[in-house]
Design an enzyme around this catalytic site. Structure first.
Site, PDB file in Angstrom:
ATOM      1  N   ARG A 127       0.841  -1.203   0.000  1.00  0.00           N
ATOM      2  CA  ARG A 127       0.000   0.000   0.000  1.00  0.00           C
ATOM      3  C   ARG A 127       0.876   1.254   0.000  1.00  0.00           C
ATOM      4  NH1 ARG A 127      -3.487  -3.077   3.630  1.00  0.00           N
ATOM      5  NH2 ARG A 127      -2.838  -1.926   5.488  1.00  0.00           N
ATOM      6  N   SER A 162      -7.174  -3.792   1.308  1.00  0.00           N
ATOM      7  CA  SER A 162      -7.389  -2.505   1.955  1.00  0.00           C
ATOM      8  C   SER A 162      -7.167  -2.665   3.454  1.00  0.00           C
ATOM      9  CB  SER A 162      -8.812  -2.005   1.694  1.00  0.00           C
ATOM     10  OG  SER A 162      -9.758  -2.838   2.358  1.00  0.00           O
ATOM     11  N   GLU A 165     -10.123  -4.373   5.162  1.00  0.00           N
ATOM     12  CA  GLU A 165     -10.162  -5.822   4.947  1.00  0.00           C
ATOM     13  C   GLU A 165      -9.176  -6.529   5.875  1.00  0.00           C
ATOM     14  OE1 GLU A 165     -11.145  -6.791   0.361  1.00  0.00           O
ATOM     15  OE2 GLU A 165      -9.345  -5.613   0.672  1.00  0.00           O
ATOM     16  N   GLU A 166      -7.976  -5.989   5.977  1.00  0.00           N
ATOM     17  CA  GLU A 166      -6.959  -6.613   6.827  1.00  0.00           C
ATOM     18  C   GLU A 166      -7.434  -6.697   8.277  1.00  0.00           C
ATOM     19  OE1 GLU A 166      -2.158  -6.205   7.751  1.00  0.00           O
ATOM     20  OE2 GLU A 166      -3.183  -4.687   6.531  1.00  0.00           O
ATOM     21  N   GLY A 167      -8.038  -5.611   8.761  1.00  0.00           N
ATOM     22  CA  GLY A 167      -8.543  -5.616  10.127  1.00  0.00           C
ATOM     23  C   GLY A 167      -9.694  -6.584  10.318  1.00  0.00           C
TER      24      GLY A 167
END
Length: 495
Positions: A127, A162, A165-167
């Protein structure tokens, strides 16, 4: 002659009856055997900012409410740094994955490899690269995809996740492993547990840090809400990813902050480094990140030397400046750096760099906040010589940064996320049930909604033991009838 004809008729009738009985037994006792579901496999590359790992998961072909019951089968750590470090040499990013892909060929049955989906998810490292050079980003992703496609798996794509999404996927992993969504009952069935406890997730990476939990009230900022459906039930999760606030990037910000505060004095005192430890780098390396703004007097070739002072109190003060504790537009519902965050709710699992730092300090899985503060303060007052004597086998860069990392994480948790009165709700964990905690398992669980369940083969027939018994019965009956016929034939006079 009449007697013999009678015997023959009796034999024919007897054999007919035996055949009818055998037919009835066969028809009545025939069963449809459902073969066991085959295991299905899935693979996820976690392409993080500092390293890449391949996780191989498996689950029974029959799924529960469209979500696979997934377990970890294998983990393979890719050699070298994260794929973003290959920005100047994209083909090397793909080549770095080959060793783990070859291990996957050994771990997954050959007949199932072409049906095994493989995904690559890149996180904060990519990112950040995307912010600075889109062309290099695309080249790196193309090369990793090219190499994965050269192996006999079902490649489903390489993409940059994003922050939200990761969280969210990390939150899914935690609650799946702790059976918050589904559990195996004593009756051998998968059921939704009663009185289940849904936990929050705290993830600290190299370039970003994530928080995710189910708040008491509805999420006020739609940009921080993740609506998920797992095992037939819906969940609203608050989640936010702080880009540039992972451990490595935060410590880089600290170095830039100390340099600016020094007024270009040489050397630069570093209160978080142990007394007796010095580090020299170029300004080009220090500011080689979008997370730190280059000053007007930036000179990439200039050399900067940081000198450790073991000043715990000053180190903590600098950390508070780094994370920006000013209020947000949703006050009082604020995290840090001006971000909206509802009040933390329930218990939390803290993993990744959180675990490694607190585990080194002997504070896992849980410790009272006063002990945490005392332990960090005591450690940060030690000299480099004493640390090297006690920890001769710990890598210098790790040993050097444990003080800064601990003060940073303590500041984020207590003053950023507001765990000041609920610290006892945090558990520092690496694994649950022999499975690593991270976003990849949650990603795999979510994606199993898109993978059709394995259809078991149905074979119509009889069980082997039943078939053998029927054959024996028929053969014995025929033999007995022939024996009786022979005896009667011999002992009956001709008429």
């Amino acid at each position: 002659m009449m007697v013999k004809q009678t015997i023959v008729r009796a034999l024919v009738v007897s054999l007919g009856c035996i055949a009818i009985i055998a037919l009835i037994l066969t028809v009545v006792q025939h069963q449809s055997l459902v073969l066991p579901h085959r295991l299905q496999y899935g693979m996820v590359f976690d392409a993080g900012s500092t390293h890449t790992s391949l996780y191989i998961y498996r689950w029974p072909g029959n799924k529960e409410n469209n979500t696979g019951v997934v377990s970890q089968a294998l983990v393979c750590d890719v050699d070298g740094l994260g794929i973003s470090s290959y920005a100047q040499n994209p083909p090397a990013a793909g080549i770095s994955l080959k060793k783990c892909l070859e291990m996957a060929e050994i771990a997954i049955p050959e007949g199932q490899q072409t049906a095994t989906p493989v995904y690559l998810g890149a996180t904060a490292g990519m990112r950040l690269l995307q912010l600075t050079n889109q062309t290099q980003t695309e080249q790196v992703m193309e090369q990793v995809a090219k190499v994965i496609q050269s192996f006999p798996f079902d490649f489903r794509g390489a993409r940059i996740l994003s922050g939200i999404e990761e969280g969210a996927y990390g939150w899914i992993t935690v609650n799946y492993l702790l059976e918050g969504f589904i559990k195996h009952s004593f009756d051998g069935e998968w059921v939704r547990p009663k009185g289940r406890k849904i936990l929050g997730a705290l993830d600290m990476g190299g370039s970003s840090t994530q928080i995710a939990f189910t708040p008491v009230d509805a999420v006020r900022d739609p940009a921080t809400a993740a609506d998920l459906k797992l095992y037939g039930h819906k969940y609203e999760v608050y989640t936010h990813s702080y880009l540039c606030y992972g451990k490595d990037q935060a410590l880089r910000q600290l170095q830039a902050h100390l340099l600016e505060m020094s007024g270009l004095a040489k050397p630069v005192t570093h209160s978080c480094f142990p007394l007796g430890y010095n580090m020299t780098i170029t300004m080009g390396n220090l500011y080689d990140s979008p997370c730190v703004a280059k000053p007007t007097w930036f000179d990439p070739t200039a050399v900067v030397t940081f000198v450790g002072t073991s000043d715990s109190a000053r180190c903590l003060s600098h950390m508070r400046s780094i994370i920006n504790l000013t209020a947000c537009s949703f006050a009082p519902d604020c995290g840090f750096n001006g971000v909206y965050q509802p009040s933390v709710n329930g218990d939390f699992f803290a993993f990744s760099a959180y675990f490694y730092t607190f585990d080194f300090l002997g504070l896992t899985p849980q410790a009272p906040l006063p002990k945490v503060l005392t332990t960090i303060d005591t450690f940060c007052r030690r000299t480099w010589a004493s640390l090297k004597t006690e920890y001769p086998n710990v890598k210098d860069s790790y040993l050097r940064d444990y003080c800064a990392s601990a003060h940073y994480m303590r500041t984020v948790l207590v003053e950023g996320y507001k765990f000041n009165t609920t610290w006892e709700n945090i558990y520092f964990q690496k694994q649950v049930a022999d499975t690593d905690i991270g976003w990849t398992l949650g990603y795999m669980l979510n994606l199993t909604n898109l993978i059709p369940p394995d259809r078991p083969q149905v074979v119509t027939g009889v069980q082997r033991s039943q078939w053998a018994a029927e054959v024996f019965f028929i053969a014995f009956a025929v033999f007995l009838s022939l024996l009786v016929l022979a005896v009667l034939w011999i002992w009956t006079p001709n008429q």
